[in-house]
Motif scaffolding. Structure first.
Motif, mmCIF file in Angstrom:
data_model
loop_
_atom_site.group_PDB
_atom_site.id
_atom_site.type_symbol
_atom_site.label_atom_id
_atom_site.label_comp_id
_atom_site.label_asym_id
_atom_site.label_seq_id
_atom_site.Cartn_x
_atom_site.Cartn_y
_atom_site.Cartn_z
ATOM 1 N N SER A 10 0.856 -1.189 0.000
ATOM 2 C CA SER A 10 0.000 0.000 0.000
ATOM 3 C C SER A 10 0.887 1.231 0.000
ATOM 4 C CB SER A 10 -0.929 0.009 1.221
ATOM 5 O OG SER A 10 -0.171 0.123 2.412
ATOM 6 N N ALA A 11 0.291 2.344 -0.420
ATOM 7 C CA ALA A 11 1.013 3.614 -0.442
ATOM 8 C C ALA A 11 0.015 4.747 -0.294
ATOM 9 C CB ALA A 11 1.822 3.762 -1.731
ATOM 10 N N GLU A 12 0.491 5.878 0.216
ATOM 11 C CA GLU A 12 -0.339 7.078 0.377
ATOM 12 C C GLU A 12 0.359 8.277 -0.235
ATOM 13 O OE1 GLU A 12 -2.994 6.369 4.433
ATOM 14 O OE2 GLU A 12 -1.442 7.920 4.371
ATOM 15 N N ARG A 13 -0.456 9.217 -0.667
ATOM 16 C CA ARG A 13 0.090 10.459 -1.216
ATOM 17 C C ARG A 13 -0.889 11.582 -0.939
ATOM 18 N NH1 ARG A 13 0.032 13.956 -5.485
ATOM 19 N NH2 ARG A 13 2.037 14.572 -6.405
ATOM 20 N N ALA A 14 -0.393 12.661 -0.372
ATOM 21 C CA ALA A 14 -1.229 13.825 -0.123
ATOM 22 C C ALA A 14 -1.295 14.682 -1.372
ATOM 23 C CB ALA A 14 -0.677 14.636 1.048
ATOM 24 N N GLY A 15 -2.498 15.164 -1.690
ATOM 25 C CA GLY A 15 -2.682 15.997 -2.862
ATOM 26 C C GLY A 15 -3.650 17.118 -2.601
ATOM 27 N N PRO A 16 -3.927 17.931 -3.598
ATOM 28 C CA PRO A 16 -4.820 19.075 -3.409
ATOM 29 C C PRO A 16 -6.242 18.673 -3.055
ATOM 30 C CG PRO A 16 -4.306 18.742 -5.735
ATOM 31 C CD PRO A 16 -3.403 17.869 -4.971
ATOM 32 N N SER A 17 -6.662 17.463 -3.448
ATOM 33 C CA SER A 17 -8.023 17.014 -3.162
ATOM 34 C C SER A 17 -8.108 16.199 -1.891
ATOM 35 C CB SER A 17 -8.556 16.167 -4.331
ATOM 36 O OG SER A 17 -8.593 16.920 -5.518
ATOM 37 N N GLY A 18 -6.978 15.902 -1.248
ATOM 38 C CA GLY A 18 -6.970 15.089 -0.046
ATOM 39 C C GLY A 18 -5.847 14.067 -0.111
ATOM 40 N N THR A 19 -5.984 12.996 0.670
ATOM 41 C CA THR A 19 -4.980 11.945 0.730
ATOM 42 C C THR A 19 -5.434 10.744 -0.080
ATOM 43 O OG1 THR A 19 -4.230 12.653 2.912
ATOM 44 C CG2 THR A 19 -3.664 10.413 2.230
ATOM 45 N N LEU A 20 -4.612 10.373 -1.053
ATOM 46 C CA LEU A 20 -4.889 9.193 -1.870
ATOM 47 C C LEU A 20 -4.218 7.980 -1.243
ATOM 48 C CD1 LEU A 20 -4.468 10.309 -5.600
ATOM 49 C CD2 LEU A 20 -6.469 9.168 -4.611
ATOM 50 N N THR A 21 -4.974 6.894 -1.104
ATOM 51 C CA THR A 21 -4.442 5.630 -0.614
ATOM 52 C C THR A 21 -4.645 4.565 -1.671
ATOM 53 O OG1 THR A 21 -4.995 6.206 1.672
ATOM 54 C CG2 THR A 21 -4.540 3.899 1.214
ATOM 55 N N CYS A 22 -3.595 3.816 -1.948
ATOM 56 C CA CYS A 22 -3.661 2.746 -2.946
ATOM 57 C C CYS A 22 -3.229 1.442 -2.295
ATOM 58 C CB CYS A 22 -2.770 3.068 -4.141
ATOM 59 S SG CYS A 22 -2.752 1.767 -5.407
ATOM 60 N N GLU A 23 -4.086 0.426 -2.348
ATOM 61 C CA GLU A 23 -3.774 -0.895 -1.810
ATOM 62 C C GLU A 23 -3.751 -1.908 -2.947
ATOM 63 O OE1 GLU A 23 -6.542 -1.951 1.185
ATOM 64 O OE2 GLU A 23 -5.787 -0.521 2.666
ATOM 65 N N LEU A 24 -2.722 -2.761 -2.968
ATOM 66 C CA LEU A 24 -2.586 -3.802 -3.983
ATOM 67 C C LEU A 24 -2.500 -5.161 -3.303
ATOM 68 C CD1 LEU A 24 0.110 -2.187 -6.316
ATOM 69 C CD2 LEU A 24 -2.322 -2.469 -6.848
ATOM 70 N N ARG A 25 -3.311 -6.080 -3.785
ATOM 71 C CA ARG A 25 -3.241 -7.475 -3.332
ATOM 72 C C ARG A 25 -3.141 -8.365 -4.564
ATOM 73 N NH1 ARG A 25 -6.791 -5.162 0.330
ATOM 74 N NH2 ARG A 25 -6.349 -5.571 2.533
ATOM 75 N N THR A 26 -2.178 -9.281 -4.568
ATOM 76 C CA THR A 26 -2.015 -10.176 -5.715
ATOM 77 C C THR A 26 -1.960 -11.619 -5.245
ATOM 78 O OG1 THR A 26 0.406 -10.024 -5.646
ATOM 79 C CG2 THR A 26 -0.754 -8.432 -7.037
ATOM 80 N N VAL A 27 -2.572 -12.488 -6.034
ATOM 81 C CA VAL A 27 -2.494 -13.931 -5.811
ATOM 82 C C VAL A 27 -2.193 -14.585 -7.150
ATOM 83 C CG1 VAL A 27 -4.035 -13.941 -3.811
ATOM 84 C CG2 VAL A 27 -4.990 -14.182 -6.104
ATOM 85 N N GLU A 71 -8.999 16.065 3.400
ATOM 86 C CA GLU A 71 -8.424 16.612 4.625
ATOM 87 C C GLU A 71 -8.997 18.004 4.879
ATOM 88 O OE1 GLU A 71 -6.626 14.904 6.501
ATOM 89 O OE2 GLU A 71 -5.940 13.255 5.217
ATOM 90 N N PRO A 72 -9.122 18.399 6.151
ATOM 91 C CA PRO A 72 -9.612 19.758 6.447
ATOM 92 C C PRO A 72 -8.735 20.804 5.764
ATOM 93 C CG PRO A 72 -9.539 18.434 8.451
ATOM 94 C CD PRO A 72 -8.857 17.629 7.377
ATOM 95 N N GLY A 73 -9.361 21.610 4.953
ATOM 96 C CA GLY A 73 -8.636 22.661 4.255
ATOM 97 C C GLY A 73 -7.905 22.183 3.028
ATOM 98 N N ALA A 74 -7.984 20.867 2.726
ATOM 99 C CA ALA A 74 -7.251 20.357 1.566
ATOM 100 C C ALA A 74 -7.911 20.778 0.278
ATOM 101 C CB ALA A 74 -7.158 18.830 1.637
#
Length: 287
Positions: A10-27, A71-74
């Motif tokens: 998983s990874a996160e990134r803060a941006g102008p619209s808020g915080t983006l979170t990306c989760e990857l699961r592979t089998v 995020e508040p004010g994002a």
């Protein structure tokens, strides 16, 4: 390069619209299958997302979940269309006079299309942020897959060493097995009361040895061992090649067992099949 198809990142990134979170699961999966779950306002980025994943992964079932947390004010929140709300309010008062029993809730007015307006977003910036956080998650995912793949590779090499030892043992036993076969045949022919034709013993011996000759199977097993080791050293996805090699290994082990006339080679064929099955199970999880 040996990489496992089972991993999580998983990874996160803060941006102008808020915080983006990306989760990857592979089998493990025979092909590359991507199942994305995106926020509604990011559905249009699915094609770019699939293209980025396809450039990094070649096999496996990939579940990807993207979340956007404001995020508040994002970013600016929804705006109210005052003119439309005022017009709806006038209509509501008019309807209340005409239909006294009718009630109109304020929240119902807010649900009317156009009353609440989402702020304009920069689609290019949002897509760029999505691909950036996806790239971070993919890097972490592939690092995990590589670590797991290294463990799988060591396990496969140990099984290949075991197969090689069995092949060497069978080669040592073959002269003894053939001598024992000759002795048994001579004993059987000696029990025959009628005279044996000249050369009959040699003919029968050649026929029996031909039927139980496994030199060709042992040679092919040796060739497969060398090929498997070569494939394990390649810097590319090798799962399909290894899967094919497991079928070839299994075929030779079956033939060795069917030709066996000695308990040692019978047991060797069983041990081979156990090692090959252990390898086959792990190969199913290799990209």
């Amino acid at each position: 390069m040996i990489r496992s198809m089972t991993a999580y990142a998983s990874a996160e990134r803060a941006g102008p619209s808020g915080t983006l979170t990306c989760e990857l699961r592979t089998v493990n999966h025979r092909y590359l299958e991507i199942s994305p779950r995106l926020p509604e306002d990011m559905r249009g980025f699915e094609s770019a997302l699939r293209e980025r994943i396809g450039a990094r992964l070649s096999r496996g079932k990939v579940d990807i979940t993207v979340r956007l947390r404001a995020e508040p004010g994002a970013a600016e929140g929804p705006r109210v269309n005052g003119a439309m709300l005022a017009r709806l309010s006038e209509l509501a008062l008019d309807f209340e006079q005409r239909f006294p029993r009718m009630t109109i809730e304020f929240t119902e007015l807010l649900r009317f299309p156009g009353v609440l307006q989402q702020p304009d977003t920069d689609a290019d910036a949002l897509q760029g942020a999505l691909l950036d956080v996806l790239e971070q998650a993919l890097v972490a995912l592939n690092d995990t897959r590589a670590r797991e793949g290294e463990k799988l590779g060591e396990m496969l090499k140990e099984r290949l060493d075991g197969i090689e030892r069995i092949v060497a043992d069978v080669r040592v036993w073959l002269p003894e097995i053939q001598a024992a076969l000759r002795a048994r045949l001579e004993g059987r022919l000696a029990d025959i009361r009628q005279p044996v034709e000249p050369g009959r013993l040699e003919q029968e011996l050649v026929l029996q040895i031909t039927r139980v000759d496994v030199d060709e199977e042992l040679d092919r097993l040796t060739t497969h061992i060398g090929e498997a080791r070569r494939v394990l050293a390649l810097k590319e996805p090798v799962g399909r090649r290894l899967d094919f090699l497991m079928q070839e290994f299994n075929r030779e082990a079956n033939t060795l067992g069917s030709k066996s006339v000695d308990s040692r080679t019978t047991n060797a064929a069983v041990e081979l099949k156990v090692l090959i099955e252990q390898m086959r199970e792990q190969v199913q999880n290799i990209e």
